[in-house]
Design a protein around this motif. Structure first.
Motif, PDB file in Angstrom:
ATOM      1  N   VAL A  45      -9.395  -3.772   7.803  1.00 53.72           N
ATOM      2  CA  VAL A  45      -8.022  -3.998   8.244  1.00 53.72           C
ATOM      3  C   VAL A  45      -7.237  -4.781   7.199  1.00 53.72           C
ATOM      4  CG1 VAL A  45      -6.633  -5.268   9.937  1.00 53.72           C
ATOM      5  CG2 VAL A  45      -8.480  -3.778  10.709  1.00 53.72           C
ATOM      6  N   MET A  46      -7.874  -5.816   6.631  1.00 49.95           N
ATOM      7  CA  MET A  46      -7.178  -6.624   5.616  1.00 49.95           C
ATOM      8  C   MET A  46      -6.872  -5.793   4.377  1.00 49.95           C
ATOM      9  SD  MET A  46      -6.806  -9.405   7.219  1.00 49.95           S
ATOM     10  CE  MET A  46      -5.978 -10.236   5.878  1.00 49.95           C
ATOM     11  N   HIS A  47      -7.824  -4.937   3.962  1.00 49.63           N
ATOM     12  CA  HIS A  47      -7.577  -4.082   2.789  1.00 49.63           C
ATOM     13  C   HIS A  47      -6.490  -3.056   3.095  1.00 49.63           C
ATOM     14  CE1 HIS A  47     -10.726  -6.000   0.728  1.00 49.63           C
ATOM     15  NE2 HIS A  47     -11.755  -5.350   1.265  1.00 49.63           N
ATOM     16  N   LYS A  51      -2.893  -2.604   1.169  1.00 49.42           N
ATOM     17  CA  LYS A  51      -2.415  -1.350   0.584  1.00 49.42           C
ATOM     18  C   LYS A  51      -1.026  -1.000   1.105  1.00 49.42           C
ATOM     19  CE  LYS A  51      -6.969   0.758  -0.166  1.00 49.42           C
ATOM     20  NZ  LYS A  51      -7.874   1.878   0.234  1.00 49.42           N
ATOM     21  N   ILE A  52      -0.823  -1.235   2.408  1.00 50.17           N
ATOM     22  CA  ILE A  52       0.494  -0.940   2.995  1.00 50.17           C
ATOM     23  C   ILE A  52       1.558  -1.826   2.378  1.00 50.17           C
ATOM     24  CG2 ILE A  52       1.845  -1.038   5.123  1.00 50.17           C
ATOM     25  CD1 ILE A  52      -0.714  -0.287   6.645  1.00 50.17           C
ATOM     26  N   VAL A 145       5.005 -11.597  -2.529  1.00 52.59           N
ATOM     27  CA  VAL A 145       6.414 -11.886  -2.747  1.00 52.59           C
ATOM     28  C   VAL A 145       7.270 -10.723  -2.264  1.00 52.59           C
ATOM     29  CG1 VAL A 145       8.171 -12.240  -4.532  1.00 52.59           C
ATOM     30  CG2 VAL A 145       6.015 -13.496  -4.639  1.00 52.59           C
ATOM     31  N   ARG A 146       6.857  -9.504  -2.610  1.00 52.53           N
ATOM     32  CA  ARG A 146       7.623  -8.327  -2.211  1.00 52.53           C
ATOM     33  C   ARG A 146       7.565  -8.095  -0.698  1.00 52.53           C
ATOM     34  NH1 ARG A 146       5.090  -5.932  -6.923  1.00 52.53           N
ATOM     35  NH2 ARG A 146       6.639  -5.661  -8.591  1.00 52.53           N
ATOM     36  N   SER A 147       6.353  -8.220  -0.141  1.00 54.29           N
ATOM     37  CA  SER A 147       6.165  -7.962   1.304  1.00 54.29           C
ATOM     38  C   SER A 147       5.295  -9.071   1.878  1.00 54.29           C
ATOM     39  CB  SER A 147       5.500  -6.591   1.500  1.00 54.29           C
ATOM     40  OG  SER A 147       5.278  -6.331   2.865  1.00 54.29           O
ATOM     41  N   ALA A 152       1.082 -10.376  12.878  1.00 53.97           N
ATOM     42  CA  ALA A 152       1.234  -9.398  13.964  1.00 53.97           C
ATOM     43  C   ALA A 152       0.767  -8.015  13.517  1.00 53.97           C
ATOM     44  CB  ALA A 152       2.686  -9.344  14.436  1.00 53.97           C
ATOM     45  N   LYS A 153       0.980  -7.665  12.244  1.00 49.64           N
ATOM     46  CA  LYS A 153       0.520  -6.366  11.746  1.00 49.64           C
ATOM     47  C   LYS A 153      -1.006  -6.296  11.735  1.00 49.64           C
ATOM     48  CE  LYS A 153       4.566  -5.385   8.867  1.00 49.64           C
ATOM     49  NZ  LYS A 153       5.053  -5.115   7.497  1.00 49.64           N
TER      50      LYS A 153
END
Length: 479
Positions: A45-47, A51-52, A145-147, A152-153
């Protein structure tokens, strides 16, 4: 037998102990496997989240980076690597970034003006695991920084995999954390695992995901083993218990057989001795000429022959395996006449006085086997006289019940039967301990014989008694 009982019990205890120990270890292995699966699921899930977030487009900002490496040549720190990273986050709405050659311009602008549209981050990494890990950490920082990370995700992704997180928390470590760690909470009833995942290594930010280790999935995983083990255990223990019960039953039957033979010999010895004595008197011509003596001897002979016939009738009828096999000759006759016949044939033991009252004098016709009915009542009356004190009082009552059956009760003032023994009184060869202690002879067949004949008539018999307060037998015969 005691040694066998002890060995069997010890075997069962040892088997159960070993079986439980084996199942417990099997359960631990299954739980460890399930915990490893949960750990792998959290990492997946963390990986996936990484990636998302990495694929997320952010047109409003640009990130420019520069790096320097320094390897120490000192004798104390030979091969010690220090890497320095400078990261500029530029707002594209304020500054236009064409390519990485603008790094010098952005650096100059930031150093001279320090405007709001440019943010600078500096990181010094001392002796990282390797260069690749350091650059991977740089990329993680840029992705964050970007996301920015969103707990919650993570919870949503876990739910899609049927994993429920008890807690998802973010904490700031004192130093850079390079690797994933796992902490087990081995509670007996509520075990948990916590996975610590460094999503931003440079800033020491770690997300802790706590997941409950449910018992149900673990048990379902080893359900086949549990069922097979349970069935085999129950079967083995049942076989051992049945074997012990069978041995005890055989011993009990053997004891009953020996007691029965012993009592029967004593019971039959008396009428045979009496008959032998009567026969010897008959050889005396002078004695036989006395009409009164002759009648007495013949009467005693008939009485003892009746006793022998009664014993053999009981033994014959009790050999039937099914009460329906007992031949019945049904006829309609007057119940009161049959009761009076029983009373007339009754022999009162010497040294006792008896009062027998027939409470009901109704003219009731009953359909039954007359001989067997007389045998039933005679046995109950004989027991009332036999198991009582010197002054005996017996009360016989009878009535019709809704025109469907006839109820006959025989009540006495005898020794009574302990309530704990009432359910056994109709068993073959059973004799109350109270009677045995009083040295009253008997074979324990009378009441079993009575019940057998009652059942042959498709009727029922009940007993109500209390020690020292007499006994009431109630026969119900359907018509």
């Amino acid at each position: 037998m005691k040694a066998l009982y002890g060995l069997t019990i010890a075997t069962i205890i040892a088997f159960c102990t070993i079986q439980c120990y084996w199942l417990y270890n099997r359960f631990k292995d299954a739980r460890n496997g399930y915990e490893n699966n949960l750990y792998d699921t959290v990492l997946e899930v963390m990986h996936e989240d990484y990636k998302i977030r990495r694929a997320t487009q952010t047109p409003d900002i640009s990130i420019l980076t520069s790096s320097k490496m320094k390897v120490s040549s000192n004798a104390d720190q030979a091969g010690f690597l220090t890497m320095t990273f400078e990261v500029y986050v530029v707002d594209r709405n304020t500054y236009t970034i064409n390519d990485t050659t603008d790094m010098n311009n952005i650096t100059r602008i930031y150093e001279q003006e320090k405007p709001e549209g440019i943010t600078k981050y500096s990181f010094e990494v001392d002796n990282p695991p390797n260069e690749r890990d350091a650059y991977d950490a740089l990329e993680r920082f840029q992705v964050d920084v970007r996301s920015p990370f969103n707990a919650a995700k993570i919870d949503s992704l876990l739910n899609k995999r049927d994993v429920e997180a008890k807690a998802i928390t973010v904490e700031q470590a004192d130093s850079m954390v390079w690797s994933v760690s796992r902490t087990d909470h081995p509670s007996k009833w509520h075990p948990e695992i916590t996975v610590s995942y460094p999503y931003d290594i440079f800033e020491g930010e770690v997300v802790n995901v706590t997941v409950a280790v449910g018992m149900s999935p673990v048990i379902m995983k080893m359900l086949d083993t549990l069922l097979i083990s349970l069935v085999l255990s129950v079967l083995l223990i049942t076989c051992l218990i049945v074997q012990i019960a069978t041995i005890r039953k055989q011993r009990k039957l053997e004891k009953l057989r020996q007691d029965f033979i012993h009592i029967m010999i004593h019971e039959l010895k008396r009428p045979i001795s009496t008959l032998k004595m009567c026969v010897s008197f008959m050889r005396n011509d002078k004695l036989m000429q006395d009409k009164e003596s002759k009648e007495a001897i013949i009467s005693d002979s008939y009485h003892e022959l009746d006793n022998l016939s009664s014993y053999f009738s009981k033994l014959r009828d009790l050999t039937f395996n099914d009460v329906t096999e007992i031949p019945l000759t049904l006829s309609a006759f007057n119940l009161q006449d049959a009761i009076e016949e029983c009373i007339e044939k009754l022999t009162i033991p010497s040294g006792k006085s008896a009062t027998i009252d027939v409470v009901s004098h109704a003219d009731i016709m009953i359909t039954a086997d007359r001989m067997h009915l007389i045998n039933m009542l005679s046995n109950l009356l004989e027991n009332a006289l036999k198991y009582s004190k010197n002054k005996v009082r017996v009360e016989i009552s009878y009535c019709e019940s809704n025109g469907e059956s006839i109820i006959i009760s025989v009540k006495d003032n005898g020794f009574g039967i302990p309530k704990s023994e009432c359910r056994y009184v109709f068993d073959k060869f059973f004799r109350s301990q109270t009677i045995v202690d009083k040295n009253i002879l008997g074979m324990g067949l009378g009441l079993a014989y009575v019940k057998l004949l009652v059942l042959a008539h498709k009727g029922s018999i009940e007993v109500e008694s209390e020690k020292g307060l007499g006994t009431v037998f109630t026969i119900k015969l359907p018509q």
